[in-house]
Motif scaffolding. Structure first.
Motif, PDB file in Angstrom:
ATOM      1  N   GLY A   1      83.689  69.634  82.965  1.00  0.00           N
ATOM      2  CA  GLY A   1      82.440  68.933  83.250  1.00  0.00           C
ATOM      3  C   GLY A   1      81.601  68.741  82.011  1.00  0.00           C
ATOM      4  N   PRO A   2      80.566  67.894  82.139  1.00  0.00           N
ATOM      5  CA  PRO A   2      79.761  67.556  80.963  1.00  0.00           C
ATOM      6  C   PRO A   2      78.891  68.726  80.507  1.00  0.00           C
ATOM      7  CG  PRO A   2      78.881  66.478  82.923  1.00  0.00           C
ATOM      8  CD  PRO A   2      80.123  67.176  83.342  1.00  0.00           C
TER       9      PRO A   2
ATOM     10  N   VAL B   1      77.238  62.975  72.702  1.00  0.00           N
ATOM     11  CA  VAL B   1      78.344  62.160  72.197  1.00  0.00           C
ATOM     12  C   VAL B   1      78.459  60.873  73.018  1.00  0.00           C
ATOM     13  CG1 VAL B   1      80.837  62.056  71.883  1.00  0.00           C
ATOM     14  CG2 VAL B   1      79.602  64.132  71.263  1.00  0.00           C
ATOM     15  N   SER B   2      78.324  60.990  74.339  1.00  0.00           N
ATOM     16  CA  SER B   2      78.396  59.798  75.189  1.00  0.00           C
ATOM     17  C   SER B   2      77.303  58.797  74.803  1.00  0.00           C
ATOM     18  CB  SER B   2      78.218  60.170  76.654  1.00  0.00           C
ATOM     19  OG  SER B   2      79.264  61.016  77.073  1.00  0.00           O
ATOM     20  N   LYS B   3      76.103  59.311  74.579  1.00  0.00           N
ATOM     21  CA  LYS B   3      74.980  58.419  74.254  1.00  0.00           C
ATOM     22  C   LYS B   3      75.228  57.680  72.937  1.00  0.00           C
ATOM     23  CE  LYS B   3      69.950  58.350  73.575  1.00  0.00           C
ATOM     24  NZ  LYS B   3      69.793  57.832  72.226  1.00  0.00           N
ATOM     25  N   VAL B   4      75.561  58.415  71.880  1.00  0.00           N
ATOM     26  CA  VAL B   4      75.724  57.751  70.584  1.00  0.00           C
ATOM     27  C   VAL B   4      76.959  56.853  70.574  1.00  0.00           C
ATOM     28  CG1 VAL B   4      74.409  59.462  69.271  1.00  0.00           C
ATOM     29  CG2 VAL B   4      76.883  59.731  69.496  1.00  0.00           C
ATOM     30  N   SER B   5      77.988  57.217  71.336  1.00  0.00           N
ATOM     31  CA  SER B   5      79.191  56.377  71.381  1.00  0.00           C
ATOM     32  C   SER B   5      78.892  55.060  72.097  1.00  0.00           C
ATOM     33  CB  SER B   5      80.325  57.101  72.098  1.00  0.00           C
ATOM     34  OG  SER B   5      80.608  58.329  71.482  1.00  0.00           O
ATOM     35  N   ARG B   6      78.141  55.170  73.190  1.00  0.00           N
ATOM     36  CA  ARG B   6      77.751  53.949  73.900  1.00  0.00           C
ATOM     37  C   ARG B   6      76.945  53.047  72.964  1.00  0.00           C
ATOM     38  NH1 ARG B   6      73.823  55.750  77.408  1.00  0.00           N
ATOM     39  NH2 ARG B   6      72.231  54.877  76.084  1.00  0.00           N
ATOM     40  N   GLU B   7      76.021  53.666  72.245  1.00  0.00           N
ATOM     41  CA  GLU B   7      75.175  52.888  71.335  1.00  0.00           C
ATOM     42  C   GLU B   7      75.971  52.326  70.163  1.00  0.00           C
ATOM     43  OE1 GLU B   7      71.025  55.258  72.350  1.00  0.00           O
ATOM     44  OE2 GLU B   7      72.191  55.843  70.596  1.00  0.00           O
ATOM     45  N   ALA B   8      77.119  52.940  69.873  1.00  0.00           N
ATOM     46  CA  ALA B   8      77.979  52.424  68.807  1.00  0.00           C
ATOM     47  C   ALA B   8      78.713  51.164  69.244  1.00  0.00           C
ATOM     48  CB  ALA B   8      78.983  53.492  68.383  1.00  0.00           C
ATOM     49  N   LEU B   9      79.015  51.060  70.540  1.00  0.00           N
ATOM     50  CA  LEU B   9      79.803  49.916  71.026  1.00  0.00           C
ATOM     51  C   LEU B   9      78.934  48.794  71.588  1.00  0.00           C
ATOM     52  CD1 LEU B   9      82.584  51.999  72.758  1.00  0.00           C
ATOM     53  CD2 LEU B   9      82.918  50.481  70.801  1.00  0.00           C
ATOM     54  N   GLU B  10      77.807  49.182  72.181  1.00  0.00           N
ATOM     55  CA  GLU B  10      76.975  48.205  72.885  1.00  0.00           C
ATOM     56  C   GLU B  10      76.580  46.998  72.028  1.00  0.00           C
ATOM     57  OE1 GLU B  10      74.026  50.285  75.305  1.00  0.00           O
ATOM     58  OE2 GLU B  10      72.987  48.360  75.519  1.00  0.00           O
ATOM     59  N   PRO B  11      76.244  47.193  70.745  1.00  0.00           N
ATOM     60  CA  PRO B  11      75.796  46.030  69.965  1.00  0.00           C
ATOM     61  C   PRO B  11      76.843  44.923  69.831  1.00  0.00           C
ATOM     62  CG  PRO B  11      75.472  48.070  68.713  1.00  0.00           C
ATOM     63  CD  PRO B  11      76.154  48.444  69.975  1.00  0.00           C
TER      64      PRO B  11
END
Lengths: 254, 259
Positions: A92-93, A100-110
């Protein structure tokens, strides 16, 4: 196992403990389209890291109140298997995986063209099956390929790797031992054009060392980009009329 | 705060101001809001600090208790950092367990304290493998008017620098001041078009493309960085932010954290 207090040298005749040069990536293996149910998927190994990424969507948002009227939202779940690390991790998280999930999402979203799909969601799920330092970068690399595999419109791919500092030297793509006993870790993600979408750092670096680390990591990302690109081209360039094709595998010994 | 609802017109206004080299509150791009710092306000805590950064208000409390070390570091004390974005501080905060923004905030504050080596963890060992001091750093946001990272980090180090190890209470000898060996200072900038704006307020944060926090130590090295929010940043922009961050951090350190 090497004890905590033992002083160990990270270099022998200019080579690292695993025989790499300071500016050398670990071997990378990528497979695209490995999951039947997902809209896009990718399995990736970076050294001893083994990660698998799946993309679902664009699809309806649940819960509904999360939906955005002008664009798709992107969700990213980074999850480590309990057996992926030396000592069993509680499933579980945890706080680390939320970050890590937050920064990874922000890495791909742009790079995702979210405005094409208002009121929908693009879900990215990354499972770490085996961890050996650099799992977030491996996850982002796999997720980027999986997004392309799912046909999600993107400005470009995203490639990611880390630079670290061990024994006073800046090295590319630290493995577990170097990460544990090293002096700094700088994971980045970027577009092939050099625009940085993820940047974190912990440890201790001078400004000059930071520059060196970014330069090394940038060169690493460019190599990874070529591999990501190749595996996608291989997969989709000889598709038959029915739209199906064999699994593509790229294996690079860099 | 990507979900802050802000009128497009306000965004436009800030953008056009920025093109003229101005900010809504008249500050220069690299200028901080007024900072005030009070320590020791909470008698029940072992260390505490109230930070005001403009109207942003953050209370940090430090509690130090004996406890068990982690099995892989039997001779080291433990630092546990937590951040509470309580609903009293902003219409955007909700009750409940910390969300990813709160977790990220706590982890960046923790990174500064930990990676700078400000706390010598080995000095917090009482009996190896059995008993060590556990330092709890709890960040309580009271009023979110932007730049929680810098305000919280400043509060954390100020609270630690004024903290007492409550040894007498646990029959472990005399109370003594918590030894603090470095003074990490976090400096945050947002990128907005081609401009870099330091110490963003909530409006500036909500329109910014991306945000970068740089934590520096007393000797001018970098001990932590975090890019947050989606958006691109170039290498040159990173170097520019690091340079200014070092200067601002030095000023803040000299003004508020000189021992």
């Amino acid at each position: 196992m090497i004890g905590m207090d033992e002083k160990l040298s990270f270099f022998k005749d200019g080579l690292r403990l695993d025989g790499r040069l300071p500016d050398e990536l670990r071997p990378i293996k990528v497979e695209v389209g490995v999951l039947a149910r997902a809209d896009g998927s990718c399995y990736m190994e970076m050294g001893d890291n083994k990660v698998i990424a799946a993309v679902y969507g664009p699809r309806e948002v649940h819960p509904r109140h999360l939906q955005e009227v002008t664009r798709a939202i992107v969700r990213y779940r980074y999850n480590m298997a309990s057996f992926s690390v030396e000592e069993r991790k509680r499933p579980g998280p945890d706080r680390r995986s939320y970050e890590v999930s937050k920064v990874s999402r922000e890495a791909l979203e742009p790079v995702i063209l979210t405005s094409y799909f208002p009121r929908s969601v693009v879900d990215v799920f990354v499972e770490v099956l085996q961890a050996d330092a650099g799992t977030r970068t491996a996850g982002i690399n796999a997720a980027s390929v999986a997004l392309a595999d799912a046909g999600i419109p993107m400005r470009s791919l995203i490639s990611s790797c880390a630079a670290g500092k061990v024994d006073g030297e800046i090295v590319l793509d630290p493995m577990k031992l170097e990460d544990n006993f090293g002096e700094a870790d700088v994971p980045i993600a970027m577009t092939p054009g050099g625009e940085i979408t993820l940047l974190q750092m912990d440890g201790r670096l001078s400004k000059e060392e930071l520059q060196r680390a970014l330069e090394l990591a940038k060169a690493g990302c460019q190599q990874i980009y070529e591999i990501q690109r190749k595996v996608l081209v291989d997969r989709y360039s000889h598709m038959d009329d029915a739209g199906s094709c064999d699994e593509a595998v790229a294996e690079e010994e860099i | 705060m990507s979900d802050v609802v802000m009128a497009e017109i306000r965004k436009d206004y800030l953008y056009h101001l920025m093109l003229k080299g101005e900010r809504a509150d008249g500050r220069a791009f690299d200028e901080y809001r007024e900072i005030s710092l009070e320590t020791g306000l909470i008698r029940k805590a072992d260390g505490s600090a109230l930070v005001r950064l403009g109207k942003t208000t953050v209370m940090v409390g430090v509690k130090i208790q004996p406890g068990e070390p982690f099995s892989d570091t039997p001779n080291k004390g433990v630092i546990i950092t937590n951040a509470e974005l309580v609903p009293l501080a902003s219409p955007n905060f909700e009750p409940g367990p910390p969300n990813e923004v709160g977790i990220e905030l706590a982890r960046v504050v923790d990174r500064g304290v930990r990676e700078s080596g400000a706390i010598d963890l080995e000095s917090l060992c009482i009996t190896p493998g059995e008993k060590v001091w556990i330092v709890f750093i709890d960040v309580h946001i009271l009023d979110d008017c932007g730049n929680l990272m810098d305000a919280s980090s400043l509060g954390a180090i100020a609270a630690l620098m004024t903290a007492t190890v409550p040894a007498a209470q646990y029959a472990l000898g005399e109370d003594y001041p918590l030894p603090v060996k470095d003074v990490p200072v976090a400096t945050t900038a947002v990128e907005f078009g081609d401009s870099v704006i330091f110490d963003p307020d909530t409006d500036e944060e909500s329109v910014a493309d991306t945000k970068l926090t740089v934590i520096t130590t007393a000797d001018g090295s970098i001990c932590g960085m975090q890019k947050s929010r989606p958006g691109f940043i170039s290498q040159d922009q990173i170097y520019r932010i690091v340079d200014i961050a070092c200067e601002r951090a030095k000023e803040i350190r000299e003004k508020f954290l000189e021992v």
